[in-house]
Write a protein that holds these residues in place. Sequence first.
Motif, PDB file in Angstrom:
ATOM      1  N   PHE A   1      25.615  11.638  40.381  1.00 25.63           N
ATOM      2  CA  PHE A   1      25.308  11.840  41.788  1.00 25.63           C
ATOM      3  C   PHE A   1      26.399  11.172  42.619  1.00 25.63           C
ATOM      4  O   PHE A   1      27.087  10.265  42.147  1.00 25.63           O
ATOM      5  CB  PHE A   1      23.955  11.217  42.146  1.00 25.63           C
ATOM      6  CG  PHE A   1      22.779  11.880  41.491  1.00 25.63           C
ATOM      7  CD1 PHE A   1      22.466  11.626  40.173  1.00 25.63           C
ATOM      8  CD2 PHE A   1      21.987  12.765  42.200  1.00 25.63           C
ATOM      9  CE1 PHE A   1      21.374  12.250  39.560  1.00 25.63           C
ATOM     10  CE2 PHE A   1      20.896  13.388  41.612  1.00 25.63           C
ATOM     11  CZ  PHE A   1      20.603  13.124  40.289  1.00 25.63           C
ATOM     12  N   ARG A   2      26.540  11.617  43.832  1.00 25.65           N
ATOM     13  CA  ARG A   2      27.473  10.930  44.723  1.00 25.65           C
ATOM     14  C   ARG A   2      26.836  10.793  46.099  1.00 25.65           C
ATOM     15  O   ARG A   2      25.985  11.589  46.499  1.00 25.65           O
ATOM     16  CB  ARG A   2      28.808  11.662  44.828  1.00 25.65           C
ATOM     17  CG  ARG A   2      28.774  13.001  45.544  1.00 25.65           C
ATOM     18  CD  ARG A   2      30.137  13.664  45.474  1.00 25.65           C
ATOM     19  NE  ARG A   2      30.110  14.991  46.090  1.00 25.65           N
ATOM     20  CZ  ARG A   2      31.056  15.903  45.886  1.00 25.65           C
ATOM     21  NH1 ARG A   2      32.090  15.632  45.089  1.00 25.65           N
ATOM     22  NH2 ARG A   2      30.972  17.078  46.487  1.00 25.65           N
ATOM     23  N   GLN A   3      27.293   9.771  46.778  1.00 35.12           N
ATOM     24  CA  GLN A   3      26.781   9.510  48.118  1.00 35.12           C
ATOM     25  C   GLN A   3      27.927   9.119  49.021  1.00 35.12           C
ATOM     26  O   GLN A   3      28.610   8.124  48.769  1.00 35.12           O
ATOM     27  CB  GLN A   3      25.718   8.410  48.094  1.00 35.12           C
ATOM     28  CG  GLN A   3      25.001   8.233  49.411  1.00 35.12           C
ATOM     29  CD  GLN A   3      23.724   7.420  49.253  1.00 35.12           C
ATOM     30  OE1 GLN A   3      23.536   6.703  48.267  1.00 35.12           O
ATOM     31  NE2 GLN A   3      22.826   7.540  50.228  1.00 35.12           N
TER      32      GLN A   3
ATOM     33  N   ALA B   1      35.072  12.335  47.910  1.00 34.26           N
ATOM     34  CA  ALA B   1      34.975  10.888  48.057  1.00 34.26           C
ATOM     35  C   ALA B   1      33.529  10.438  48.227  1.00 34.26           C
ATOM     36  O   ALA B   1      32.696  11.145  48.793  1.00 34.26           O
ATOM     37  CB  ALA B   1      35.804  10.440  49.264  1.00 34.26           C
ATOM     38  N   GLY B   2      33.262   9.257  47.725  1.00 37.42           N
ATOM     39  CA  GLY B   2      31.934   8.676  47.850  1.00 37.42           C
ATOM     40  C   GLY B   2      31.682   7.712  46.717  1.00 37.42           C
ATOM     41  O   GLY B   2      32.560   7.462  45.885  1.00 37.42           O
ATOM     42  N   VAL B   3      30.475   7.184  46.683  1.00 40.73           N
ATOM     43  CA  VAL B   3      30.062   6.340  45.566  1.00 40.73           C
ATOM     44  C   VAL B   3      29.397   7.245  44.545  1.00 40.73           C
ATOM     45  O   VAL B   3      28.475   7.995  44.879  1.00 40.73           O
ATOM     46  CB  VAL B   3      29.103   5.230  46.022  1.00 40.73           C
ATOM     47  CG1 VAL B   3      28.665   4.389  44.826  1.00 40.73           C
ATOM     48  CG2 VAL B   3      29.764   4.363  47.081  1.00 40.73           C
ATOM     49  N   TYR B   4      29.883   7.183  43.335  1.00 35.53           N
ATOM     50  CA  TYR B   4      29.352   8.009  42.260  1.00 35.53           C
ATOM     51  C   TYR B   4      28.425   7.171  41.389  1.00 35.53           C
ATOM     52  O   TYR B   4      28.794   6.079  40.949  1.00 35.53           O
ATOM     53  CB  TYR B   4      30.486   8.588  41.419  1.00 35.53           C
ATOM     54  CG  TYR B   4      31.133   9.786  42.059  1.00 35.53           C
ATOM     55  CD1 TYR B   4      31.910   9.638  43.210  1.00 35.53           C
ATOM     56  CD2 TYR B   4      30.944  11.073  41.549  1.00 35.53           C
ATOM     57  CE1 TYR B   4      32.493  10.742  43.818  1.00 35.53           C
ATOM     58  CE2 TYR B   4      31.533  12.178  42.149  1.00 35.53           C
ATOM     59  CZ  TYR B   4      32.297  11.999  43.283  1.00 35.53           C
ATOM     60  OH  TYR B   4      32.878  13.088  43.890  1.00 35.53           O
TER      61      TYR B   4
ATOM     62  N   GLN C   1      25.158   1.097  38.934  1.00 41.54           N
ATOM     63  CA  GLN C   1      25.399   0.447  40.214  1.00 41.54           C
ATOM     64  C   GLN C   1      26.349   1.238  41.103  1.00 41.54           C
ATOM     65  O   GLN C   1      26.486   0.952  42.289  1.00 41.54           O
ATOM     66  CB  GLN C   1      25.965  -0.965  40.000  1.00 41.54           C
ATOM     67  CG  GLN C   1      27.457  -1.040  39.722  1.00 41.54           C
ATOM     68  CD  GLN C   1      27.857  -0.488  38.365  1.00 41.54           C
ATOM     69  OE1 GLN C   1      27.017  -0.270  37.488  1.00 41.54           O
ATOM     70  NE2 GLN C   1      29.142  -0.253  38.186  1.00 41.54           N
ATOM     71  N   GLY C   2      26.988   2.223  40.535  1.00 46.19           N
ATOM     72  CA  GLY C   2      27.885   3.080  41.305  1.00 46.19           C
ATOM     73  C   GLY C   2      29.345   2.662  41.192  1.00 46.19           C
ATOM     74  O   GLY C   2      29.663   1.495  40.957  1.00 46.19           O
TER      75      GLY C   2
END
Length: 123
Positions: free
Chosen positions: A37-39, A90-93, A115-116
């Motif tokens: 997932f990404r955020q 881009a993002g936290v995966y 934890q990403g």
Amino acid sequence: QLQLVESGGGLGQPGGSLRLSCAASGFTLDDYAIGWFRQAPGKEREVVSVISSSDDSTYYADSVKGRFTISRRNATTVWLQMNSLEPEDAGVYYCAAAYLHHLPEKPIDYYYWGQGTQVTVSS
């Protein structure tokens, strides 16, 4: 202690590649569907890719289809190969594990989370 740890994030150039790794400790991933997932800032967490536990079938979000590849390296590691990176990647995966035998796409379906790792795409 059961946990997932992501690694491999960092700065990637547009058109470049990164490979993310999801490593499990305390358990093996054979019986789990694994999702990436990404955020991005200000956005909801979204599914990027999933690999099933039963037959290693895969799911990809339309935005990454043809560019990203999910695979199981071994019993405790899952990779996400990201090619042809775009700024929108881009993002936290996060990687996550679900004790399910299909391709769950919703975060609520997943029990274990890492934890990403931050991915930045910039020239």
